[in-house]
Write a protein that holds these residues in place. Sequence first.
Motif, PDB file in Angstrom:
ATOM      1  N   ALA A  19      75.339  37.091 -48.115  1.00 38.52           N
ATOM      2  CA  ALA A  19      75.669  38.532 -48.883  1.00 38.52           C
ATOM      3  C   ALA A  19      75.050  38.158 -50.320  1.00 38.52           C
ATOM      4  CB  ALA A  19      77.163  38.345 -49.149  1.00 38.52           C
ATOM      5  N   VAL A  55      75.524  40.072 -54.033  1.00 40.59           N
ATOM      6  CA  VAL A  55      76.335  40.896 -55.016  1.00 40.59           C
ATOM      7  C   VAL A  55      75.788  41.073 -56.426  1.00 40.59           C
ATOM      8  CG1 VAL A  55      78.773  41.123 -55.937  1.00 40.59           C
ATOM      9  CG2 VAL A  55      78.382  40.020 -53.726  1.00 40.59           C
ATOM     10  N   TYR A 100      90.397  37.879 -48.096  1.00 38.42           N
ATOM     11  CA  TYR A 100      90.231  39.282 -47.673  1.00 38.42           C
ATOM     12  C   TYR A 100      90.970  40.096 -48.767  1.00 38.42           C
ATOM     13  CZ  TYR A 100      88.647  38.107 -43.030  1.00 38.42           C
ATOM     14  OH  TYR A 100      88.045  37.985 -41.724  1.00 38.42           O
ATOM     15  N   ARG A 121      87.918  40.477 -51.044  1.00 42.00           N
ATOM     16  CA  ARG A 121      86.813  41.303 -50.599  1.00 42.00           C
ATOM     17  C   ARG A 121      86.951  42.585 -51.051  1.00 42.00           C
ATOM     18  NH1 ARG A 121      85.147  41.412 -44.214  1.00 42.00           N
ATOM     19  NH2 ARG A 121      86.372  43.291 -44.148  1.00 42.00           N
ATOM     20  N   GLU A 122      88.187  43.193 -51.069  1.00 39.42           N
ATOM     21  CA  GLU A 122      88.314  44.572 -51.251  1.00 39.42           C
ATOM     22  C   GLU A 122      87.968  44.956 -52.786  1.00 39.42           C
ATOM     23  OE1 GLU A 122      92.326  45.884 -50.426  1.00 39.42           O
ATOM     24  OE2 GLU A 122      92.057  45.393 -48.079  1.00 39.42           O
ATOM     25  N   ILE A 167      85.964  43.013 -54.708  1.00 40.35           N
ATOM     26  CA  ILE A 167      84.528  42.959 -54.927  1.00 40.35           C
ATOM     27  C   ILE A 167      83.979  44.205 -54.237  1.00 40.35           C
ATOM     28  CG2 ILE A 167      82.125  41.682 -53.899  1.00 40.35           C
ATOM     29  CD1 ILE A 167      84.389  39.446 -53.296  1.00 40.35           C
ATOM     30  N   GLU A 168      84.184  44.631 -53.171  1.00 37.25           N
ATOM     31  CA  GLU A 168      83.630  45.994 -52.676  1.00 37.25           C
ATOM     32  C   GLU A 168      83.948  47.300 -53.791  1.00 37.25           C
ATOM     33  OE1 GLU A 168      83.884  44.812 -48.013  1.00 37.25           O
ATOM     34  OE2 GLU A 168      85.062  46.430 -48.835  1.00 37.25           O
ATOM     35  N   ARG A 169      85.121  46.937 -54.262  1.00 39.47           N
ATOM     36  CA  ARG A 169      85.349  48.232 -55.219  1.00 39.47           C
ATOM     37  C   ARG A 169      84.597  47.903 -56.605  1.00 39.47           C
ATOM     38  NH1 ARG A 169      90.934  47.280 -57.222  1.00 39.47           N
ATOM     39  NH2 ARG A 169      89.716  45.805 -58.602  1.00 39.47           N
ATOM     40  N   TRP A 221      76.470  45.712 -53.415  1.00 35.96           N
ATOM     41  CA  TRP A 221      76.631  44.501 -52.526  1.00 35.96           C
ATOM     42  C   TRP A 221      76.187  44.819 -50.982  1.00 35.96           C
ATOM     43  CZ3 TRP A 221      79.439  44.795 -47.756  1.00 35.96           C
ATOM     44  CH2 TRP A 221      80.192  46.029 -47.765  1.00 35.96           C
ATOM     45  N   ALA A 222      75.870  43.818 -50.422  1.00 35.38           N
ATOM     46  CA  ALA A 222      75.309  44.089 -49.085  1.00 35.38           C
ATOM     47  C   ALA A 222      75.265  42.722 -48.482  1.00 35.38           C
ATOM     48  CB  ALA A 222      73.922  44.389 -49.068  1.00 35.38           C
ATOM     49  N   LEU A 265      82.065  37.455 -49.389  1.00 33.16           N
ATOM     50  CA  LEU A 265      81.789  38.455 -48.404  1.00 33.16           C
ATOM     51  C   LEU A 265      81.031  37.911 -47.079  1.00 33.16           C
ATOM     52  CD1 LEU A 265      80.127  41.193 -50.619  1.00 33.16           C
ATOM     53  CD2 LEU A 265      82.394  41.162 -49.956  1.00 33.16           C
TER      54      LEU A 265
END
Length: 204
Positions: free
Chosen positions: A31, A33, A56, A59-60, A62-64, A69-70, A140
Amino acid sequence: MLSSHYYNDYAIEAGCDEAGRGCLAGSVFAAAVIFPADYHNADLNDSKQLSARRRYALREVIERDATAWAVGIVTPEEIDHINILNASILAMHRALDKLAVRPQAVIVDGNRFKPYGTLPYTTIVKGDGKYLSIAAASILAKTFRDDYMDELDQKYPQYDWKSNKGYPTRKHREAISRYGTTPYHRMSFNLLGGTGELNLDFKE
């Protein structure tokens, strides 16, 4: 609190990490970021220091919160062709390729990397416990790979991948001995060798 930035001269810095390098089966995931330059989060840490539930949940976050990110993936077939070290680096390059924002610099967990275009980069041993973006990348990579191995476990439950995620546990090695390999095993590894520690016997 982990550090928010390594480079002082670049506002857009991507952190990279991988998951699954030491496994007998499954793809390797990585990943990348990018956080805002002034980002802080006291909860982020090396994924290995966190429970699965905590990973987990983060993760939410980080994504927010991430600017971008990828996740990049390299398959077992590709691993067998180019070896696991090159595959891990390729997975990180693929994650960087997919970022919606172009970084100005890259920091990488560990001590091995290959140039990504002309971007400056730095490898940092145990960087996932030092820098927020690398810690986030480790979370991630780990959680996306765990999801993938859980899906494979539904096809091949005898290998116990839901529990071992493809790592060389006794049960995993005994299943290989009894049932043979699957299309997801890395055939360039000594799948049954040794004491449970992975024997990295690569084909170049």
